[in-house]
Design a protein around this motif. Structure first.
Motif, mmCIF file in Angstrom:
data_model
loop_
_atom_site.group_PDB
_atom_site.id
_atom_site.type_symbol
_atom_site.label_atom_id
_atom_site.label_comp_id
_atom_site.label_asym_id
_atom_site.label_seq_id
_atom_site.Cartn_x
_atom_site.Cartn_y
_atom_site.Cartn_z
ATOM 1 N N ASP A 1 0.801 -1.213 0.000
ATOM 2 C CA ASP A 1 0.000 0.000 0.000
ATOM 3 C C ASP A 1 0.839 1.270 0.000
ATOM 4 O O ASP A 1 0.527 2.223 -0.721
ATOM 5 C CB ASP A 1 -0.926 0.022 1.231
ATOM 6 C CG ASP A 1 -1.965 -1.084 1.171
ATOM 7 O OD1 ASP A 1 -2.222 -1.568 0.062
ATOM 8 O OD2 ASP A 1 -2.505 -1.444 2.228
ATOM 9 N N TYR A 2 1.915 1.291 0.792
ATOM 10 C CA TYR A 2 2.633 2.543 0.993
ATOM 11 C C TYR A 2 4.116 2.239 1.159
ATOM 12 O O TYR A 2 4.481 1.320 1.872
ATOM 13 C CB TYR A 2 2.085 3.239 2.246
ATOM 14 C CG TYR A 2 2.680 4.580 2.527
ATOM 15 C CD1 TYR A 2 2.355 5.682 1.764
ATOM 16 C CD2 TYR A 2 3.570 4.749 3.576
ATOM 17 C CE1 TYR A 2 2.903 6.915 2.034
ATOM 18 C CE2 TYR A 2 4.123 5.973 3.853
ATOM 19 C CZ TYR A 2 3.776 7.057 3.064
ATOM 20 O OH TYR A 2 4.318 8.269 3.335
ATOM 21 N N ILE A 3 4.951 3.049 0.505
ATOM 22 C CA ILE A 3 6.402 2.823 0.591
ATOM 23 C C ILE A 3 7.065 4.117 1.026
ATOM 24 O O ILE A 3 6.824 5.184 0.462
ATOM 25 C CB ILE A 3 6.990 2.386 -0.769
ATOM 26 C CG1 ILE A 3 6.382 1.058 -1.180
ATOM 27 C CG2 ILE A 3 8.490 2.299 -0.691
ATOM 28 C CD1 ILE A 3 6.790 0.612 -2.555
ATOM 29 N N ARG A 4 7.911 3.994 2.038
ATOM 30 C CA ARG A 4 8.723 5.125 2.478
ATOM 31 C C ARG A 4 10.179 4.678 2.335
ATOM 32 O O ARG A 4 10.600 3.716 2.944
ATOM 33 C CB ARG A 4 8.405 5.478 3.931
ATOM 34 C CG ARG A 4 9.136 6.720 4.375
ATOM 35 C CD ARG A 4 8.708 7.146 5.731
ATOM 36 N NE ARG A 4 7.382 7.739 5.627
ATOM 37 C CZ ARG A 4 6.750 8.301 6.626
ATOM 38 N NH1 ARG A 4 7.299 8.315 7.815
ATOM 39 N NH2 ARG A 4 5.580 8.828 6.473
ATOM 40 N N GLN A 5 10.929 5.401 1.524
ATOM 41 C CA GLN A 5 12.295 4.979 1.202
ATOM 42 C C GLN A 5 13.271 5.618 2.167
ATOM 43 O O GLN A 5 13.414 6.838 2.200
ATOM 44 C CB GLN A 5 12.633 5.375 -0.244
ATOM 45 C CG GLN A 5 13.989 4.904 -0.665
ATOM 46 C CD GLN A 5 14.270 5.249 -2.127
ATOM 47 O OE1 GLN A 5 13.381 5.700 -2.842
ATOM 48 N NE2 GLN A 5 15.495 5.044 -2.533
#
Length: 166
Positions: A154-158
């Protein structure tokens, strides 16, 4: 027939020491009336005391029985009122759910109509021409695309660099 009635009225004809019965019951011969037996005063006072004690027992029993009945009726009435209350709450909740469902349906219809009107105003071909012509953008090549597996789709934080390779 008149003769039969006359015989019935004379059902008991008395002769010395004998009775003639013209029916289904017979009298006892030499029957004497029963006389009540006399009791002395001590014996007569005891049943009165027993009666008083018996009345006390009966009144205690009646009190317990009455309390049991009152408690039973009270519990039954409380259960009925609780049932009626929960039934009315359930009915109100069902009405609220129905109202919210109809409101949700109207909001979804409005959302879909707004989405369609926005999609009609957006011309994807014009956006492509502006991006490639004016801004000099190009599609990524096959060697520039990197694939990797993510645990959260759903959501990616790099926080670190993406692993390289295909």
């Amino acid at each position: 027939m008149a003769e039969k009635r006359a015989n019935q009225s004379m059902a008991y004809r008395r002769e010395p020491e004998r009775y003639y019965i013209d029916g289904n019951t017979a009298r006892r011969l030499n029957e004497q009336p029963e006389t009540p037996k006399r009791r002395n005063k001590a014996v007569q006072s005891r049943p009165k005391q027993r009666t008083v004690q018996h009345k006390k027992r009966v009144s205690v029993f009646d009190l317990k029985y009455t309390l049991f009945l009152v408690t039973s009726v009270g519990i039954t009435l409380a259960a009925c009122f609780m049932y009626l209350h929960s039934s009315s709450v359930l009915k109100k909740n069902e009405q609220a759910v129905t109202a919210l469902q109809s409101q949700l349906q109207t909001v979804q219809e409005q959302n879909n109509s707004l989405k369609e009107s926005l999609n009609k105003t957006i011309d994807l071909d014009e956006i492509y021409q502006i991006a490639t012509g004016r801004l000099g953008m190009v599609y990524a090549g096959e060697d520039q695309v990197i694939y990797y597996d993510s645990s959260n789709n759903d959501y990616i934080r790099q926080y670190e660099s993406i692993p390289g390779g295909k």
